[in-house]
Design a protein around this motif. Sequence first.
Motif, PDB file in Angstrom:
ATOM      1  N   ASN A 107       0.724  -1.140  -0.011  1.00 12.97           N
ATOM      2  CA  ASN A 107       0.090   0.069  -0.084  1.00 12.97           C
ATOM      3  C   ASN A 107       0.887   1.164   0.089  1.00 12.97           C
ATOM      4  O   ASN A 107       0.379   2.142  -0.565  1.00 12.97           O
ATOM      5  CB  ASN A 107      -1.172  -0.073   1.270  1.00 12.97           C
ATOM      6  N   LEU A 110       1.390   1.939  -3.545  1.00 11.10           N
ATOM      7  CA  LEU A 110       0.186   2.233  -3.983  1.00 11.10           C
ATOM      8  C   LEU A 110      -0.048   3.719  -3.698  1.00 11.10           C
ATOM      9  O   LEU A 110      -0.629   4.595  -4.644  1.00 11.10           O
ATOM     10  CB  LEU A 110      -0.873   1.343  -3.431  1.00 11.10           C
ATOM     11  N   SER A 114       1.895   4.882  -7.209  1.00 12.92           N
ATOM     12  CA  SER A 114       0.724   4.834  -8.261  1.00 12.92           C
ATOM     13  C   SER A 114       0.145   3.322  -8.230  1.00 12.92           C
ATOM     14  O   SER A 114       0.736   2.427  -7.896  1.00 12.92           O
ATOM     15  CB  SER A 114       0.630   5.347  -9.546  1.00 12.92           C
ATOM     16  N   PRO A 115      -1.050   3.256  -7.887  1.00  8.07           N
ATOM     17  CA  PRO A 115      -1.641   1.948  -8.228  1.00  8.07           C
ATOM     18  C   PRO A 115      -1.440   1.377  -9.548  1.00  8.07           C
ATOM     19  O   PRO A 115      -1.497   0.144 -10.016  1.00  8.07           O
ATOM     20  CB  PRO A 115      -3.038   1.810  -7.993  1.00  8.07           C
ATOM     21  N   ARG A 116      -1.078   2.210 -10.589  1.00 10.36           N
ATOM     22  CA  ARG A 116      -1.009   1.660 -11.970  1.00 10.36           C
ATOM     23  C   ARG A 116       0.574   1.320 -12.275  1.00 10.36           C
ATOM     24  O   ARG A 116       1.378   1.796 -11.523  1.00 10.36           O
ATOM     25  CB  ARG A 116      -1.285   2.637 -13.152  1.00 10.36           C
ATOM     26  N   ALA A 117       0.775   0.358 -13.190  1.00 11.74           N
ATOM     27  CA  ALA A 117       2.265  -0.156 -13.483  1.00 11.74           C
ATOM     28  C   ALA A 117       2.970   1.027 -14.004  1.00 11.74           C
ATOM     29  O   ALA A 117       2.457   1.851 -14.678  1.00 11.74           O
ATOM     30  CB  ALA A 117       1.869  -1.259 -14.489  1.00 11.74           C
TER      31      ALA A 117
ATOM     32  N   SER B  57      -7.821  -0.688  -8.412  1.00  9.47           N
ATOM     33  CA  SER B  57      -7.241   0.630  -8.239  1.00  9.47           C
ATOM     34  C   SER B  57      -6.660   1.455  -9.579  1.00  9.47           C
ATOM     35  O   SER B  57      -6.681   2.683  -9.616  1.00  9.47           O
ATOM     36  CB  SER B  57      -6.463   0.870  -7.109  1.00  9.47           C
ATOM     37  N   PRO B  58      -5.895   0.648 -10.419  1.00 10.52           N
ATOM     38  CA  PRO B  58      -5.131   1.385 -11.458  1.00 10.52           C
ATOM     39  C   PRO B  58      -6.424   2.005 -12.310  1.00 10.52           C
ATOM     40  O   PRO B  58      -5.915   2.953 -13.050  1.00 10.52           O
ATOM     41  CB  PRO B  58      -4.648   0.182 -12.090  1.00 10.52           C
ATOM     42  N   GLU B  61      -8.506   4.975  -9.367  1.00  8.73           N
ATOM     43  CA  GLU B  61      -7.800   5.989  -8.751  1.00  8.73           C
ATOM     44  C   GLU B  61      -7.852   7.217  -9.967  1.00  8.73           C
ATOM     45  O   GLU B  61      -8.029   8.370  -9.418  1.00  8.73           O
ATOM     46  CB  GLU B  61      -6.616   5.613  -8.298  1.00  8.73           C
ATOM     47  N   GLU B 277       2.344   4.001 -20.050  1.00 10.55           N
ATOM     48  CA  GLU B 277       3.484   3.136 -19.518  1.00 10.55           C
ATOM     49  C   GLU B 277       3.617   2.061 -20.634  1.00 10.55           C
ATOM     50  O   GLU B 277       4.778   1.476 -20.772  1.00 10.55           O
ATOM     51  CB  GLU B 277       3.063   2.503 -18.263  1.00 10.55           C
TER      52      GLU B 277
END
Lengths: 297, 405
Positions: A107, A110, A114-117, B57-58, B61, B277
């Motif tokens: 977390n 996160l 970021s929660p994204r890759a 979440s990705p 958010e 990304e």
Amino acid sequence: MDGVLQFILNSLSLGSVYALFALGLIMVFGILKLVNFAYGELIMVAGYTWFVLQGTLLPLVVVVLVAIVVAAFTSVVTERVAFRPVRSNSMNAMLITSFAVSTLLQNSALVFVSPRARAVDVPVFFHTNINLGGVQISVSNVVVILVSTLTLIGLLVLMQKTRLGITLRAAADDFRMLQLLGVRADQVIVSAFAISGVLAGIAGFLWISRIGSVSPTVGMAPLLIALIAIVVGGMNSLSGAIVGGFFLGTLTIALQLLLPQDMLAFRDAVIFAVVILVLVFRPQGIVKGRFATERIG
Amino acid sequence: MKKKVLGVATVALLAMGLTACGANPAADPAPAPDATAAGSDSEIVIGASLCLTGIQSPLDEPILRGAQLAVDEINTNGGVLGKQLKLVNLDGKSDPVVVGNNGEQLTAQGAAAIITPADFDFGGPASRAAQAAGIVGISPGASSPLFGAATLGDKQFTLSMWNTTMGAAAAEWAYNERGLKKAYVVTDSFIDYTTSLSEYFIESMEHQGGTIVGQDTYTQGDQNFSAQLQRLKTAGSDADVIFVSSYMPDLGLIIRDIRAAGIDTPIFGGDSYDDPELAKVLGAEFGNDITYATHAYLSEEASALVPDFLSLYEKAHGEEPDTALVANGYDTVNVLAQAMEAAGSTDGAAVAAKMTSMKFELLTGNLTWSAETGNEPQKEAVLVSLDKGEPKFNGWLMPQWVPAA
């Protein structure tokens, strides 16, 4: 012939990363009998260190070394802050603590990243192919096999030839005896966590260079792989982890190639079925350890 | 003592639950939400149960970031119906049960509408809670054809085009604009989104007159595309286009491995490609001739609304948006605000009626919902392609033919 060589290379490459995952997990398990569920997050930490440092002008080798150090440092810090205070309590307390550490680290990534890759800069030559005697070999496979072999040799020398290694192996066999002989438990355990972190860092670099990006959940698959590898390989010896890792890697690649198209979706089910079969005939795992003692308090 | 407190709390909770239930039937004839505690005379509460933690979440958010931006903008310009908007998000934690409970809690607190997670499985429970309370529920990005009136209720919407449209847009663009007629399809079998998108692409491709020369599967998390690559080299050798239905992070690895193996056949896909990304993972070396159907393209060529949005976003966050999903969140709040303004009330039925009769001009394209086909979004897709790792705007497309859900 071409296909066979390709198969061997792919299996070696995947298997050696799996073996590193498993070794890192068993370092701690051997001594504390604790399955450290925060282990996957050490890989994540290594990945994010890489991500953060890639903007700087540091060469890749330095970035990777720093990432490994940070993973090892994180491992040691979690031992000091989270595991040591509950070590004398029940096994369950340790297990729950490891889940807590895992959630906390995940977390943090996160919230703070970021929660994204996020993409990491993997040098392009990693993904190019070289022609070796008519066979196309990807550079990343070669790098993976080289780095893991060197790491395995390094670990072997450490465990066999140094005082620390002998202490660690003795601790895994009979920790109580070691304590009675006057060896400090804290030091041994911290070293085990540090080595576990270094292995996670190296394996993390190899794993993340394959994926090309890092996300908060990047460590979950490696944790699961490591756990299955040590169970099937044998939970009481380092060689068991290595055997388990290569076994799982080879099995994965073989099934991916051999299973018919419409069965591919069930590949993991087949892998687990094979693992169960192995355990039915060898409940101790493929490699039997010499000792199986109670966990120390 | 502890027990007593618990008892009191239980009674209080029950009472709250009962009043909420009691209010539901009354919600239809009269706009009642302002009567409860959270909604006051001066503000309209928009509830959200977007997931800020876990695997959802990705997507959620960035949507929340966009939604908050729209709320702030609307409030600066005087609010809706003379009231200020208030966005209340309860973390859905990527757990359908939590999302559903959040929905109940938000409706009980008097939310005038609910924004639900961008996925049918995660978003559905909050929409059902909204429907039960007689208010509008809207997902900013759920693309499953299940996300509509038939499954969830007449006041439930999704701002995203359905997968049917997305698959059709990709197929039509490939076939008509690019003349690519023989497709090889690789499907990530891990989630419904990727499997159904492939089905609709195939259906649309065949409807156009194209053929499918081969199919393969992949499972998210494998991190290993070598076996599929071997098959692609043989079975897919005469394909004009490779349709890869997967998502990040593995999507990057799949495309990179295909390109690194020297296969430069055009690659097509859906909105999961819409992630900066991906372009970074592929770089200039591997990020070529990759086209995808998505929701928005954040540049002036795509929509005249974009520059204002970008400067607003950059003022608030100090950087460019990292994904176009921010636009979905922004549009969602704007749709709700415009529909409420047009309805002259926050009553669920009135707002839903406006949503199915109005035409919305949004960052994510022109949009109408049709009540006849179960709140199916009639929405344009934007086609974007990667060229040397840089995204390029190709054009908007409303598919001529869309497969049935």
